[in-house]
Design a protein around this motif. Structure first.
Motif, PDB file in Angstrom:
ATOM      1  N   ILE A 241       0.819  -1.215   0.000  1.00  0.00           N
ATOM      2  CA  ILE A 241       0.000   0.000   0.000  1.00  0.00           C
ATOM      3  C   ILE A 241       0.854   1.268   0.000  1.00  0.00           C
ATOM      4  O   ILE A 241       0.327   2.366  -0.032  1.00  0.00           O
ATOM      5  N   CYS A 242       2.173   1.105   0.024  1.00  0.00           N
ATOM      6  CA  CYS A 242       3.087   2.235   0.265  1.00  0.00           C
ATOM      7  C   CYS A 242       3.070   3.265  -0.871  1.00  0.00           C
ATOM      8  O   CYS A 242       2.941   2.922  -2.035  1.00  0.00           O
ATOM      9  N   LEU A 243       3.236   4.536  -0.483  1.00  0.00           N
ATOM     10  CA  LEU A 243       3.344   5.609  -1.478  1.00  0.00           C
ATOM     11  C   LEU A 243       4.782   5.808  -1.943  1.00  0.00           C
ATOM     12  O   LEU A 243       5.032   6.555  -2.873  1.00  0.00           O
ATOM     13  N   ARG A 244       5.717   5.176  -1.239  1.00  0.00           N
ATOM     14  CA  ARG A 244       7.138   5.379  -1.564  1.00  0.00           C
ATOM     15  C   ARG A 244       7.695   4.133  -2.245  1.00  0.00           C
ATOM     16  O   ARG A 244       6.996   3.146  -2.427  1.00  0.00           O
TER      17      ARG A 244
ATOM     18  N   ASN B 127       6.738  -2.171   1.613  1.00  0.00           N
ATOM     19  CA  ASN B 127       6.144  -1.004   2.255  1.00  0.00           C
ATOM     20  C   ASN B 127       7.155  -0.349   3.186  1.00  0.00           C
ATOM     21  O   ASN B 127       7.796  -1.044   3.990  1.00  0.00           O
ATOM     22  N   CYS B 128       7.249   0.993   3.116  1.00  0.00           N
ATOM     23  CA  CYS B 128       8.253   1.682   3.938  1.00  0.00           C
ATOM     24  C   CYS B 128       7.878   1.678   5.415  1.00  0.00           C
ATOM     25  O   CYS B 128       8.747   1.730   6.280  1.00  0.00           O
ATOM     26  N   GLY B 129       6.571   1.626   5.712  1.00  0.00           N
ATOM     27  CA  GLY B 129       6.126   1.641   7.110  1.00  0.00           C
ATOM     28  C   GLY B 129       6.164   3.026   7.734  1.00  0.00           C
ATOM     29  O   GLY B 129       5.824   3.186   8.905  1.00  0.00           O
ATOM     30  N   ARG B 130       6.541   4.035   6.980  1.00  0.00           N
ATOM     31  CA  ARG B 130       6.685   5.375   7.552  1.00  0.00           C
ATOM     32  C   ARG B 130       5.859   6.447   6.835  1.00  0.00           C
ATOM     33  O   ARG B 130       5.614   7.512   7.382  1.00  0.00           O
ATOM     34  N   CYS B 131       5.463   6.201   5.576  1.00  0.00           N
ATOM     35  CA  CYS B 131       4.682   7.227   4.871  1.00  0.00           C
ATOM     36  C   CYS B 131       3.260   7.251   5.456  1.00  0.00           C
ATOM     37  O   CYS B 131       2.852   6.338   6.172  1.00  0.00           O
ATOM     38  N   GLU B 132       2.506   8.289   5.138  1.00  0.00           N
ATOM     39  CA  GLU B 132       1.194   8.453   5.767  1.00  0.00           C
ATOM     40  C   GLU B 132       0.244   7.319   5.374  1.00  0.00           C
ATOM     41  O   GLU B 132      -0.584   6.894   6.166  1.00  0.00           O
ATOM     42  N   LYS B 133       0.385   6.814   4.150  1.00  0.00           N
ATOM     43  CA  LYS B 133      -0.508   5.713   3.751  1.00  0.00           C
ATOM     44  C   LYS B 133      -0.164   4.435   4.513  1.00  0.00           C
ATOM     45  O   LYS B 133      -1.056   3.686   4.925  1.00  0.00           O
ATOM     46  N   CYS B 134       1.134   4.177   4.693  1.00  0.00           N
ATOM     47  CA  CYS B 134       1.537   3.016   5.498  1.00  0.00           C
ATOM     48  C   CYS B 134       0.996   3.159   6.924  1.00  0.00           C
ATOM     49  O   CYS B 134       0.436   2.219   7.482  1.00  0.00           O
ATOM     50  N   LEU B 135       1.171   4.357   7.501  1.00  0.00           N
ATOM     51  CA  LEU B 135       0.764   4.561   8.902  1.00  0.00           C
ATOM     52  C   LEU B 135      -0.737   4.355   9.077  1.00  0.00           C
ATOM     53  O   LEU B 135      -1.174   3.628   9.970  1.00  0.00           O
TER      54      LEU B 135
HETATM   55 ZN   LIG Z   1       4.993   3.682   2.952  1.00  0.00          ZN
END
Ligand SMILES: [Zn+2]
Length: 381
Positions: free
Chosen positions: A268-271, A278-286
């Motif tokens: 689902i990551c935007l990065r 998934n980066c786990g840090r972008c707003e979509k991940c969060l």
């Molecule tokens: Zn992300």
């Protein structure tokens, strides 16, 4: 008169690549679609679909194509034009009189496919009708830019695994249609037309296509994939359906979370992280991690390198529209479940933030942006 013109549609000898020049007024663009593992069928509907909105934005007046187009598709373009003109009254209106149309054919029923990114909405769209679906169709160059080679490779491996686990054909269609569309208008508007264009190239082998809604049954936000638009991309041989889930993203996750493969492959990551999905840090991940907690699926997830970072969540800034509404729903669910009290505390803080705090955050962001603008040119020296 300013004209949108679709030039000669070329097909490679092996049938894997279709391209055509699109003339937009004075400028010409070459748009291609390529599928290495399946045959594509040349047809004008694919190129007319992706050129329609840019032509309206440029206020071109007429469409030209030296060939025959589906009558149903042309009627659909007129309907789509009306929807977009109510959303964007500055968009122009095209004259279709120059297009030669063919009567509807009696097409055989072909395969059905879901346009699939591996995210929450398309996963639910697929899993909830998995017995009716023959293939997952991924548009390469859609979510992940073509230059992100490593991420695209990981994404393909991930999607192949999903196809194998569910015994479904997986089709990758690489295209530069996004680059073309984004020259003229926002991707949030244009993406539905690229999905439709890609689908037409798989017709008549495929006759039914599902486009995932974006996880809010009452959501009628202006968006490129929309219940009032998607069916109008259809031709006599290719039917497009807006797959309105009727449930929100948290409920979609509750359903899809029954499947281990979902927990191992969700992206689902935007990065474009250097490893993983998934980066786990972008707003979509969060926010997705919060939804996963509310849905009770979070402990089984294997797609995040690190647990939900609550200090990062507390700095969540762009709270508006459907995302904000759904975080309220998640907060209510988590309060009742009493499973993640620390997440509840952070959600209360960000959702009920005082107006002075919002102003302070905005000031900080503006200052940082200004600073970055000034410092970046210096770094290049
Ligand atoms: Zn992300």
């Amino acid at each position: 008169m300013s004209v949108l013109s679709i030039g000669q549609i070329q097909s490679s000898a092996d049938g894997h690549r279709i391209s055509a020049p699109i003339q937009m007024g004075k400028d010409q663009f070459e748009v291609f679609f390529q599928a290495n593992e399946t045959q594509l069928t040349p047809n004008p509907e694919a190129f007319l679909a992706i050129a329609l909105l840019p032509a309206m934005k440029l206020k071109l007046e007429r469409i030209e194509y030296d060939g025959i187009v589906s009558r149903q598709f042309v009627e659909g373009m007129k309907a789509i034009q009306q929807v977009f003109r109510t959303w964007k009254p500055t968009y122009g209106e095209l004259d279709y009189d120059g297009l030669k149309t063919r009567p509807d054919r009696d097409c055989a029923v072909g395969k059905s496919g879901v346009f699939f990114s591996g995210g929450v909405d398309s996963y639910y769209t697929f899993l909830s009708r998995r017995d009716q679906v023959d293939a997952l169709i991924n548009i390469d160059g859609f979510d992940i830019p073509l230059e992100q080679q490593s991420m695209r490779r990981r994404m393909k491996e991930n999607l192949r695994l999903i196809g194998e686990r569910f015994n479904k054909q997986i089709i990758f269609i690489e295209t530069n249609a996004r680059q073309f569309s984004e020259r003229f208008l926002a991707w949030s508007f244009a993406h539905g037309s690229v999905i439709a264009g890609s689908g037409h190239l798989l017709s008549p082998e495929f006759s039914t296509f599902y486009l995932a809604s974006f996880g809010n049954p009452h959501n009628m936000y202006r968006f490129g994939v929309h219940p009032e638009i998607d069916p109008h991309w259809s031709s006599d041989c290719a039917q497009f359906h807006h797959a309105d889930s009727g449930v929100n993203k948290i409920e979609e996750i509750q359903y899809s979370g029954q499947f281990n493969t979902f927990c191992e492959t969700l992206r689902i990551c935007l990065r474009y992280p250097e490893k993983g999905l998934n980066c786990g840090r972008c707003e979509k991940c969060l926010r997705t991690m919060v939804y996963l907690q509310a849905a009770g699926v979070y402990p089984r997830m294997k797609v995040f390198e690190k647990p939900l970072d609550l200090s990062q969540l507390s700095r969540y800034k762009r709270l508006s529209g459907p995302d904000k509404d759904l975080l309220y729903v998640a907060l209510n669910m988590l309060e009742q479940q009493n499973t993640y009290p620390e997440t509840v505390n952070v959600l209360r803080k960000i959702l009920y933030r005082g107006s002075w705090e919002k102003k302070l955050i905005k000031l900080g962001r503006d200052f940082r942006n200004e600073f970055n603008k000034k410092i970046k040119p210096l770094k290049r020296l």
